[in-house]
Design an enzyme around this catalytic site. Structure first.
Site, PDB file in Angstrom:
ATOM      1  N   GLU A  88      -7.123  -6.544  17.479  1.00 48.76           N
ATOM      2  CA  GLU A  88      -6.923  -7.936  17.055  1.00 48.76           C
ATOM      3  C   GLU A  88      -7.141  -7.932  15.551  1.00 48.76           C
ATOM      4  O   GLU A  88      -8.272  -7.807  15.085  1.00 48.76           O
ATOM      5  CB  GLU A  88      -7.925  -8.819  17.811  1.00 48.76           C
ATOM      6  N   CYS A  92      -9.112 -15.171  11.242  1.00 47.55           N
ATOM      7  CA  CYS A  92      -7.820 -14.466  11.270  1.00 47.55           C
ATOM      8  C   CYS A  92      -6.663 -15.424  11.560  1.00 47.55           C
ATOM      9  O   CYS A  92      -5.548 -15.203  11.109  1.00 47.55           O
ATOM     10  CB  CYS A  92      -7.854 -13.332  12.274  1.00 47.55           C
TER      11      CYS A  92
HETATM   12  P1  NAD Z   1     -13.025  -4.123   6.095  1.00 42.15           P
HETATM   13  O1  NAD Z   1     -11.600  -3.864   6.370  1.00 42.15           O
HETATM   14  O2  NAD Z   1     -13.820  -3.044   5.439  1.00 42.15           O
HETATM   15  O3  NAD Z   1     -13.801  -4.444   7.467  1.00 42.15           O
HETATM   16  C1  NAD Z   1     -13.327  -5.331   8.449  1.00 42.15           C
HETATM   17  C2  NAD Z   1     -14.220  -5.124   9.691  1.00 42.15           C
HETATM   18  O4  NAD Z   1     -14.003  -3.832  10.216  1.00 42.15           O
HETATM   19  C3  NAD Z   1     -15.720  -5.167   9.389  1.00 42.15           C
HETATM   20  O5  NAD Z   1     -16.367  -5.793  10.472  1.00 42.15           O
HETATM   21  C4  NAD Z   1     -16.139  -3.704   9.289  1.00 42.15           C
HETATM   22  O6  NAD Z   1     -17.481  -3.470   9.664  1.00 42.15           O
HETATM   23  C5  NAD Z   1     -15.206  -3.054  10.263  1.00 42.15           C
HETATM   24  N1  NAD Z   1     -14.853  -1.698   9.907  1.00 42.15           N
HETATM   25  C6  NAD Z   1     -14.480  -1.227   8.693  1.00 42.15           C
HETATM   26  N2  NAD Z   1     -14.170   0.077   8.753  1.00 42.15           N
HETATM   27  C7  NAD Z   1     -14.339   0.444  10.056  1.00 42.15           C
HETATM   28  C8  NAD Z   1     -14.158   1.649  10.772  1.00 42.15           C
HETATM   29  N3  NAD Z   1     -13.684   2.755  10.180  1.00 42.15           N
HETATM   30  N4  NAD Z   1     -14.453   1.676  12.084  1.00 42.15           N
HETATM   31  C9  NAD Z   1     -14.873   0.561  12.722  1.00 42.15           C
HETATM   32  N5  NAD Z   1     -15.047  -0.617  12.115  1.00 42.15           N
HETATM   33  C10 NAD Z   1     -14.777  -0.674  10.795  1.00 42.15           C
HETATM   34  O7  NAD Z   1     -13.109  -5.410   5.229  1.00 42.15           O
HETATM   35  P2  NAD Z   1     -14.178  -6.549   4.983  1.00 42.15           P
HETATM   36  O8  NAD Z   1     -14.370  -6.705   3.526  1.00 42.15           O
HETATM   37  O9  NAD Z   1     -15.406  -6.445   5.836  1.00 42.15           O
HETATM   38  O10 NAD Z   1     -13.321  -7.747   5.527  1.00 42.15           O
HETATM   39  C11 NAD Z   1     -12.179  -8.119   4.798  1.00 42.15           C
HETATM   40  C12 NAD Z   1     -10.939  -8.114   5.585  1.00 42.15           C
HETATM   41  O11 NAD Z   1     -11.133  -7.814   6.960  1.00 42.15           O
HETATM   42  C13 NAD Z   1     -10.360  -9.503   5.570  1.00 42.15           C
HETATM   43  O12 NAD Z   1      -9.501  -9.645   4.486  1.00 42.15           O
HETATM   44  C14 NAD Z   1      -9.655  -9.636   6.884  1.00 42.15           C
HETATM   45  O13 NAD Z   1      -8.322  -9.217   6.717  1.00 42.15           O
HETATM   46  C15 NAD Z   1     -10.302  -8.621   7.768  1.00 42.15           C
HETATM   47  N6  NAD Z   1     -11.106  -9.216   8.852  1.00 42.15           N
HETATM   48  C16 NAD Z   1     -10.440  -9.689   9.932  1.00 42.15           C
HETATM   49  C17 NAD Z   1     -11.145 -10.258  10.964  1.00 42.15           C
HETATM   50  C18 NAD Z   1     -10.439 -10.787  12.181  1.00 42.15           C
HETATM   51  O14 NAD Z   1     -10.954 -11.668  12.821  1.00 42.15           O
HETATM   52  N7  NAD Z   1      -9.271 -10.263  12.540  1.00 42.15           N
HETATM   53  C19 NAD Z   1     -12.531 -10.354  10.892  1.00 42.15           C
HETATM   54  C20 NAD Z   1     -13.190  -9.859   9.752  1.00 42.15           C
HETATM   55  C21 NAD Z   1     -12.461  -9.269   8.743  1.00 42.15           C
END
Ligand code: NAD
Length: 476
Positions: A249, A283
């Site tokens: 998701e 999202c």
């Molecule tokens: P990010 O891409 O680093 O992380 C997003 C999420 O994924 C975080 O919860 C992080 O802990 C997790 N994550 C990161 N790398 C991972 C890995 N290798 N394995 C497992 N989990 C991992 O970015 P961020 O700065 O934390 O969030 C920014 C972006 O993330 C936003 O711009 C948005 O696009 C996206 N986001 C989407 C949702 C959603 O509901 N779909 C929720 C949170 C963040």
């Protein structure tokens, strides 16, 4: 400094080996409030062994008994929802009223899966020869590795746990390191409701290390991730390499289409409410507002009035309507989107400048006339920015709405049934909400198409994701 007992492995809580910890901040003040124990690879090995044993036990518990345990968990979550909500607000920032809805609503998600798990029917297929019985059974897929993000610490995690447990799977969930405490209390409610040791395990860690370790493990049969597109792509690729089933998701960039036949003031107020909820860190948040020529100016004025009227402040103050963003990364990212859009010709109608002072606050911001080459029009902003753009014809706006690789949510407003049907049919989106906000109820599928995801959470689709199909052909 307090160290949070963050790991639930085989029914036991611990703070891990204290070798590595993460800092937890209050986003309203920027203050360090606790440290979080992170899992080592030895902790993950214990979690994997526990999940394997937990699965062997839980799959043999009847769907009826599993449902009773889940219903108790739902009741406990509702009873404890005030305390859980306070933890959401303290660590994630959203206003308390929104946090209460999230915490209380988690009970609904659990109840839904508790009920649906009892109806996980198979089917009987008429045989070609007399005396043959052909039966299709649905069986739990096995131990699940689930990764949930910080924006809705409870409601993102609860769907994964409740879906897996209702189907008879065990789960190792990695919660968000930035907002862990409400996830911990959610898991405690499941444990107190009678979920046996090893069936539900919670860990926190270095995200890439934990996901890499768990997805490669032979124990794990299913992966569920909610987060950004790049991370989802990487985890999906790893899951594919090891042939693990996967639900992703991911991000969105939802169009919000306003036709010229609507009650403009009402739609603008609804749109602003949706946009600035959880500071836009959703999202399915509307991000591209396409407004038909004749009502564009009136919409912008009404939308800005609604945005300007929101009281920004610490989410723990009950009068706050716009809390801080969850972390400083979002504040920096939002400022970059605004500066870039203005540099390529957009106009600023509201906000646009982070204030002085403590905490990760960013005000409600409205950009108009935003050119398509502005980054905010193609990258998911995940913050309190609304980009408003004019359109003339429905064909033009459908093309614009579908022009991105995202396809999670789309919103459209019109009084014409022909227009509504055309938009519902033509928008490339996993979810289309027409003339209201109608997404994310437990009984409805929640998921995206194109880069926004793979599979659905919620609805019967959400439960299906935790089953495999077994065909039994039997004579005699
Ligand atoms: P990010 O891409 O680093 O992380 C997003 C999420 O994924 C975080 O919860 C992080 O802990 C997790 N994550 C990161 N790398 C991972 C890995 N290798 N394995 C497992 N989990 C991992 O970015 P961020 O700065 O934390 O969030 C920014 C972006 O993330 C936003 O711009 C948005 O696009 C996206 N986001 C989407 C949702 C959603 O509901 N779909 C929720 C949170 C963040």
């Amino acid at each position: 400094m307090r160290v949070i007992e963050s790991l639930l492995i085989d029914g036991q809580w611990s703070a891990g080996g204290h070798e590595r910890q993460a800092d937890v901040f209050n986003p309203a003040t920027g203050e360090l409030i606790a440290r979080l124990g992170l899992a080592s690879s030895a902790d993950l090995d214990r979690a994997l062994a526990a999940a394997q044993r937990g699965f062997q036990a839980w799959r043999k518990v009847s769907a009826y008994e599993r449902s009773k345990v889940l219903r108790r968990a739902a009741d406990l979550v509702r009873e404890r929802s005030d305390e859980i909500a306070a933890l959401i607000t303290l660590e994630q920032g959203k206003p308390l009223a929104e946090a209460k809805m999230e915490a209380f609503g988690a009970g609904d998600h659990i109840d839904w899966y508790a009920e649906e798990g009892r109806r996980a029917y198979g089917r009987v297929i008429p045989p070609r020869a007399r005396g043959v019985r052909q039966v299709v059974l649905r069986e739990p897929i096995g131990p699940v590795a689930a990764f949930s993000p910080w924006n809705f610490p409870v409601s993102q995690l609860v769907r994964k746990i409740a879906g897996a447990l209702a189907a008879g799977c065990s789960i190792i969930a990695k919660g968000p390191e930035e907002s862990p405490s409400s996830c911990i209390e959610l898991c405690r409610a499941f444990q107190d409701a009678g979920v046996p040791p090893g069936v539900l395990n919670l860990v926190f860690g270095v995200p890439a290390e934990v996901s890499d370790y768990l997805i490669r493990s032979e124990v794990i049969r299913k992966v569920s991730f909610t987060g950004s597109v790049p991370v989802g792509r990487a985890l999906g690729a790893l899951a594919g390499r090891y042939l693990k089933r996967c639900t992703l998701e991911l991000g969105g960039h939802a169009p919000f289409i306003v036709c010229d036949d609507v009650d403009v003031e009402a739609v603008a107020a609804l749109g602003a409410g949706l946009k600035f909820r959880n500071g836009g860190q959703i999202c399915a948040s509307p991000t591209r507002f396409y407004v038909q020529d004749a009502v564009h100016d009136q919409f912008v004025a009404a939308f800005c009035r609604a945005g300007a009227g929101l009281k920004m402040g610490d989410g723990q103050d009950p009068s706050s309507q716009l809390g801080p963003l969850a972390n400083p990364r979002r504040v920096a990212a939002i400022q970059e989107y605004v500066d870039d859009a203005l540099a390529v010709g957009a106009q600023l109608a509201l906000g646009g400048q982070r204030g002085e002072g403590e905490g990760f606050f960013y005000p409600a911001t409205v950009l108009t006339g935003v050119p398509e080459n502005a980054r905010v029009m193609s990258e998911e902003p995940f913050g309190p920015i609304a980009s408003i753009v004019r359109f003339s014809t429905l064909e033009e706006v459908i093309d614009k709405a579908n022009s991105l690789p995202f396809g999670l949510a789309a919103f459209a407003f019109t009084r014409s049934i022909q227009r509504a049907t055309l938009l519902a049919d033509e928008l490339e989106s996993g979810m289309v909400s027409i003339n209201h906000f109608g997404l994310a109820a437990p009984e409805t599928p929640f998921g995206g198409v194109k880069d926004s995801g793979y599979g659905s959470e919620g609805g019967s689709e959400g439960l299906d994701a935790y089953f495999t199909t077994k065909f039994v052909s039997q004579v005699g």
